[in-house]
Write a protein that holds these residues in place. Structure first.
Motif, mmCIF file in Angstrom:
data_model
loop_
_atom_site.group_PDB
_atom_site.id
_atom_site.type_symbol
_atom_site.label_atom_id
_atom_site.label_comp_id
_atom_site.label_asym_id
_atom_site.label_seq_id
_atom_site.Cartn_x
_atom_site.Cartn_y
_atom_site.Cartn_z
ATOM 1 N N THR A 153 40.494 61.709 51.712
ATOM 2 C CA THR A 153 39.086 61.862 51.399
ATOM 3 C C THR A 153 38.491 62.967 52.262
ATOM 4 O OG1 THR A 153 36.988 60.691 51.128
ATOM 5 C CG2 THR A 153 38.268 60.137 53.077
ATOM 6 N N GLU A 178 38.965 63.298 46.036
ATOM 7 C CA GLU A 178 38.721 61.995 46.644
ATOM 8 C C GLU A 178 39.677 60.965 46.052
ATOM 9 O OE1 GLU A 178 36.339 61.179 49.059
ATOM 10 O OE2 GLU A 178 36.067 63.344 49.203
ATOM 11 N N TYR A 179 40.532 60.400 46.901
ATOM 12 C CA TYR A 179 41.475 59.377 46.476
ATOM 13 C C TYR A 179 41.145 58.075 47.203
ATOM 14 C CZ TYR A 179 44.273 63.269 44.726
ATOM 15 O OH TYR A 179 44.709 64.385 44.060
ATOM 16 N N ALA A 180 41.476 56.962 46.579
ATOM 17 C CA ALA A 180 41.299 55.655 47.214
ATOM 18 C C ALA A 180 42.361 54.714 46.678
ATOM 19 C CB ALA A 180 39.914 55.083 46.920
ATOM 20 N N GLN A 187 40.317 54.705 52.493
ATOM 21 C CA GLN A 187 40.339 56.159 52.366
ATOM 22 C C GLN A 187 40.426 56.719 53.777
ATOM 23 O OE1 GLN A 187 36.513 56.575 50.198
ATOM 24 N NE2 GLN A 187 37.720 57.849 48.814
ATOM 25 N N ASN A 201 40.519 60.458 56.237
ATOM 26 C CA ASN A 201 40.345 61.899 56.358
ATOM 27 C C ASN A 201 41.366 62.407 57.374
ATOM 28 O OD1 ASN A 201 38.804 64.307 57.921
ATOM 29 N ND2 ASN A 201 38.343 64.302 55.729
#
Length: 187
Positions: free
Chosen positions: A38, A43-45, A140, A142
């Protein structure tokens, strides 16, 4: 006799509410993972389910999960606890954004260039209580480098039939329910 039986039932109830336990999945050292990156262009989750049995109120104040990542520390992690919506992740019960991990410890090295598996520990700003039911943990992360963040999954031979993990991209609906693998976490 009734008084004794009542006392046993009462003590059993007290002990079940005061248990120190955890829920989650242990690693099978699969060196595989689902993208949960993210904070960039994409944006992945991912979300993984956990069940709280009858007669238990489970308090969560810390989350641990395994992550394939580079040697750089994560910048932050977003997590949400989601309600069940007919076998899929539903509405958020509580979300915690931009949490800084307490620890990011190497678990094992992989043969994938630039990625190894780390155990990430997050302390929640406030504890959450979960009564009986099915819930989902959404994660998520970073990444601190170009290698991204990948939530470790167990091998395809995981015998916990009925557990499905879900993924999504951006605002698209959840996708999943076709594999018998589990994402590695502990709450």
């Amino acid at each position: 006799m009734r008084r004794f039986l009542f006392s046993v039932i009462l003590l059993t109830g007290i002990f079940s509410f005061g248990q120190q336990c955890s829920y989650g999945t242990t690693s099978t050292n699969s060196a595989n993972g689902g993208n949960i990156s993210t904070g960039g262009d994409f944006e992945y989750a991912s979300a993984s389910d956990f069940d709280i049995p009858f007669g238990t109120i489970f308090t969560v104040n810390q989350v641990k999960f395994n992550l394939l990542k580079g040697t750089s520390d994560l910048n932050y992690v977003n997590i949400s606890f989601l309600a069940d919506a007919q076998g899929q992740p539903g509405e958020a019960i509580q979300s915690f954004n931009e949490l800084i991990p307490v620890t990011q410890e190497l678990v094992y090295e992989t043969e994938i260039e630039g990625l190894d598996v780390y155990r990430v520990t997050l302390d929640l700003p406030s504890a959450l209580d979960f009564p009986k039911g099915k819930y989902y943990l959404q994660v998520q992360a970073n990444a601190g480098d170009e290698n991204g963040a990948w939530w470790e999954i167990t091998s395809e031979e995981t015998p916990s039939v009925g557990r499905f993990d879900f993924a999504k991209f951006g605002d698209e609906p959840w996708f999943g329910g076709f594999s018998y693998y589990d994402q590695v976490f502990e709450v």
